[in-house]
Write an enzyme that holds these catalytic residues in place. Structure first.
Site, mmCIF file in Angstrom:
data_model
loop_
_atom_site.group_PDB
_atom_site.id
_atom_site.type_symbol
_atom_site.label_atom_id
_atom_site.label_comp_id
_atom_site.label_asym_id
_atom_site.label_seq_id
_atom_site.Cartn_x
_atom_site.Cartn_y
_atom_site.Cartn_z
ATOM 1 C CB CYS A 114 -7.746 -15.237 0.566
ATOM 2 S SG CYS A 114 -6.629 -14.990 2.060
ATOM 3 C CG HIS A 251 -11.677 -13.689 1.207
ATOM 4 N ND1 HIS A 251 -11.558 -14.658 2.308
ATOM 5 C CD2 HIS A 251 -10.481 -12.961 1.310
ATOM 6 C CE1 HIS A 251 -10.373 -14.558 2.863
ATOM 7 N NE2 HIS A 251 -9.666 -13.395 2.472
ATOM 8 C CG ASN A 281 -8.368 -13.216 5.910
ATOM 9 O OD1 ASN A 281 -8.877 -14.284 5.560
ATOM 10 N ND2 ASN A 281 -7.473 -12.466 5.035
HETATM 11 O O1 UT7 Z 1 -7.250 -12.211 2.481
HETATM 12 C C1 UT7 Z 1 -6.167 -12.036 1.669
HETATM 13 C C2 UT7 Z 1 -5.901 -10.693 1.305
HETATM 14 N N1 UT7 Z 1 -5.482 -9.856 2.224
HETATM 15 C C3 UT7 Z 1 -6.369 -8.701 2.224
HETATM 16 O O2 UT7 Z 1 -7.612 -8.453 1.839
HETATM 17 C C4 UT7 Z 1 -5.985 -7.798 3.466
HETATM 18 C C5 UT7 Z 1 -5.896 -6.426 2.647
HETATM 19 N N2 UT7 Z 1 -5.364 -5.259 3.616
HETATM 20 C C6 UT7 Z 1 -5.957 -4.878 4.592
HETATM 21 O O3 UT7 Z 1 -7.026 -5.274 4.840
HETATM 22 C C7 UT7 Z 1 -5.606 -3.482 5.108
HETATM 23 O O4 UT7 Z 1 -4.645 -2.807 4.186
HETATM 24 C C8 UT7 Z 1 -4.941 -3.485 6.426
HETATM 25 C C9 UT7 Z 1 -6.162 -3.871 7.480
HETATM 26 C C10 UT7 Z 1 -4.125 -4.649 6.546
HETATM 27 C C11 UT7 Z 1 -4.414 -2.347 6.930
HETATM 28 O O5 UT7 Z 1 -5.279 -1.170 6.746
HETATM 29 P P1 UT7 Z 1 -4.741 0.045 6.182
HETATM 30 O O6 UT7 Z 1 -5.709 1.015 6.215
HETATM 31 O O7 UT7 Z 1 -4.382 -0.471 4.620
HETATM 32 O O8 UT7 Z 1 -3.471 0.266 6.786
HETATM 33 P P2 UT7 Z 1 -1.647 0.704 6.603
HETATM 34 O O9 UT7 Z 1 -1.414 -0.737 6.245
HETATM 35 O O10 UT7 Z 1 -1.765 1.564 5.409
HETATM 36 O O11 UT7 Z 1 -1.302 1.233 7.963
HETATM 37 C C12 UT7 Z 1 -1.695 2.727 8.458
HETATM 38 C C13 UT7 Z 1 -0.896 2.723 9.900
HETATM 39 C C14 UT7 Z 1 0.619 2.477 9.645
HETATM 40 O O12 UT7 Z 1 1.078 3.382 10.628
HETATM 41 P P3 UT7 Z 1 1.752 4.780 9.782
HETATM 42 O O13 UT7 Z 1 2.792 4.250 9.007
HETATM 43 O O14 UT7 Z 1 0.489 5.527 9.147
HETATM 44 O O15 UT7 Z 1 2.322 5.698 10.922
HETATM 45 C C15 UT7 Z 1 0.856 1.146 10.303
HETATM 46 O O16 UT7 Z 1 2.003 1.055 10.772
HETATM 47 O O17 UT7 Z 1 -1.228 1.750 10.725
HETATM 48 C C16 UT7 Z 1 -0.149 1.295 11.531
HETATM 49 N N3 UT7 Z 1 -0.779 -0.184 11.807
HETATM 50 C C17 UT7 Z 1 -1.341 -0.323 13.137
HETATM 51 N N4 UT7 Z 1 -1.803 0.472 14.110
HETATM 52 C C18 UT7 Z 1 -1.978 -0.061 15.221
HETATM 53 C C19 UT7 Z 1 -0.728 -1.113 11.176
HETATM 54 N N5 UT7 Z 1 -1.052 -2.469 11.852
HETATM 55 C C20 UT7 Z 1 -1.470 -1.849 13.098
HETATM 56 C C21 UT7 Z 1 -2.113 -2.221 14.258
HETATM 57 N N6 UT7 Z 1 -2.648 -1.557 15.303
HETATM 58 N N7 UT7 Z 1 -2.441 -3.519 14.477
#
Ligand code: UT7
Length: 324
Positions: A114, A251, A281
């Site tokens: 990225c 980005h 992304n």
């Molecule tokens: O470009 C390269 C670099 N990449 C990035 O910059 C990405 C960086 N990370 C992010 O953008 C965020 O971490 C995400 C958008 C990927 C995720 O957001 P988050 O607020 O960090 O959520 P999380 O991963 O901590 O997940 C929270 C909850 C989890 O459930 P529990 O364990 O709290 O019950 C996940 O299982 O959300 C759940 N979850 C979803 N729920 C509905 C994960 N994906 C989904 C989904 N729909 N698609």
């Protein structure tokens, strides 16, 4: 007098197929509300069957040449950032070269996921300043839809396909921070974070292309801190302050990362170019896409200070400061 790399043209291409968040609701345990509120993404473009990264890159490159009023034979080389090449080799850049009918100059790929476009831009700038070329096409092009695990809701809803291109031209300049063009760059990698974001296949391991794996919340924690730090470092090197910045062109991975970084830098969101809602992304393509779209809307005025920053797999991250 020193040489500076000035942006003389921008272009982009997005595949025709637009996929809304609702498309995923029918296939996975997810919903529009979660995707929107956690990432800021509303839709993304996916390449058609058979449409390759080089196809997208060629269209973006043609648009940039047209925008600059140049022909391909006036370009000395192509530096292309991608992690989703058509083939293991040759470089996608060489396919763009032949697609443009260019028989002179050099063409090669840069791979920093990225952060790829920031690395490519810094690389092209160094070559231009060293006198190795006078005009370079710098492209970010990706088809991340090809490396998605469509059963993994935590990643497949986040990425999209697209390509963006800029043309850099070397011009003699005074050598002050008032010059137009690229004023500084700041690049970093730390391979100890490899497991946070990677593809689980490759030529010398599985012999397959593999699929993207990400511990998103851990990447998130690194992102705001490292992006703010690298943007400040690049501004310092340019002899500029945050108050000099007219535009942050980040980005486009996550709206919360973008707004967190802007807030930490003390920049209002009116100064941030945001395309993540419509593109998702697109990895190395996201910054040149944002640059081309904002330029097409005449948002940048001559003399404006732009900061680009990105972080991705590696981890690799960095920033480039330029005056439009
Ligand atoms: O470009 C390269 C670099 N990449 C990035 O910059 C990405 C960086 N990370 C992010 O953008 C965020 O971490 C995400 C958008 C990927 C995720 O957001 P988050 O607020 O960090 O959520 P999380 O991963 O901590 O997940 C929270 C909850 C989890 O459930 P529990 O364990 O709290 O019950 C996940 O299982 O959300 C759940 N979850 C979803 N729920 C509905 C994960 N994906 C989904 C989904 N729909 N698609």
């Amino acid at each position: 007098m020193i040489r500076r790399s000035i942006v003389v043209g921008t272009g982009h291409y997005l595949p025709e197929r637009v996929v809304e968040n609702s498309w995923f609701e029918e296939r996975l345990d997810t919903n529009d509300e979660w995707i929107r509120s956690r990432s800021g993404i509303e839709r993304r473009h996916f390449a058609a069957d058979g449409q390759t990264t080089s196809d997208l890159a060629i269209r973006a490159a043609k648009a940039a040449l047209e925008n600059a009023g140049l022909t391909a034979d006036e370009i000395d080389g192509i530096v292309l950032a991608t992690s989703t090449p058509d083939f293991t080799f040759p470089a996608v850049a060489t396919m763009v070269q032949s697609g443009l009918g260019m028989t002179r100059g050099f063409a090669y790929d840069v791979q920093a996921v990225c952060a790829g476009f920031v690395f490519a831009l810094a690389n092209a700038d160094a070559m231009l300043r060293a006198g190795m070329a006078n005009r370079l096409l710098v492209i970010g092009a990706e088809t991340f839809s090809r490396i998605m695990d469509w059963t993994d809701r935590s990643t497949c809803v986040l990425f999209g396909d697209g390509a963006g291109a800029v043309i850099l031209e070397a011009r003699d300049s005074a050598g002050t921070s008032d010059d137009r063009g690229i004023l500084s760059s700041d690049l970093h990698s730390d391979g100890t974070y490899r497991d946070l974001l990677y593809v689980d296949g490759g030529v010398s391991t599985t012999g397959t292309a593999g699929q993207l794996r990400m511990q998103g919340n851990l990447v998130f924690r690194h992102a705001v801190e490292k992006l703010t730090k690298t943007a400040h470092a690049a501004l310092d090197k340019a002899g500029l302050e945050t108050s000099d910045v007219n535009w942050l062109v980040p980005h486009q991975a996550n709206k919360r990362i973008i707004s967190g970084t802007a807030q930490k830098m003390g920049l209002p969101m009116e100064k941030v170019v945001l395309t993540v809602a419509d593109h998702g992304n697109t990895s190395a393509a996201s910054i040149p896409l944002a640059l081309s779209i904002a330029n097409g809307e005449n948002r940048f005025k001559p003399g404006d200070v732009l900061v680009t920053e990105a972080i991705g797999g590696g981890l690799s991250w960095g920033s480039v400061v330029l005056r439009w």
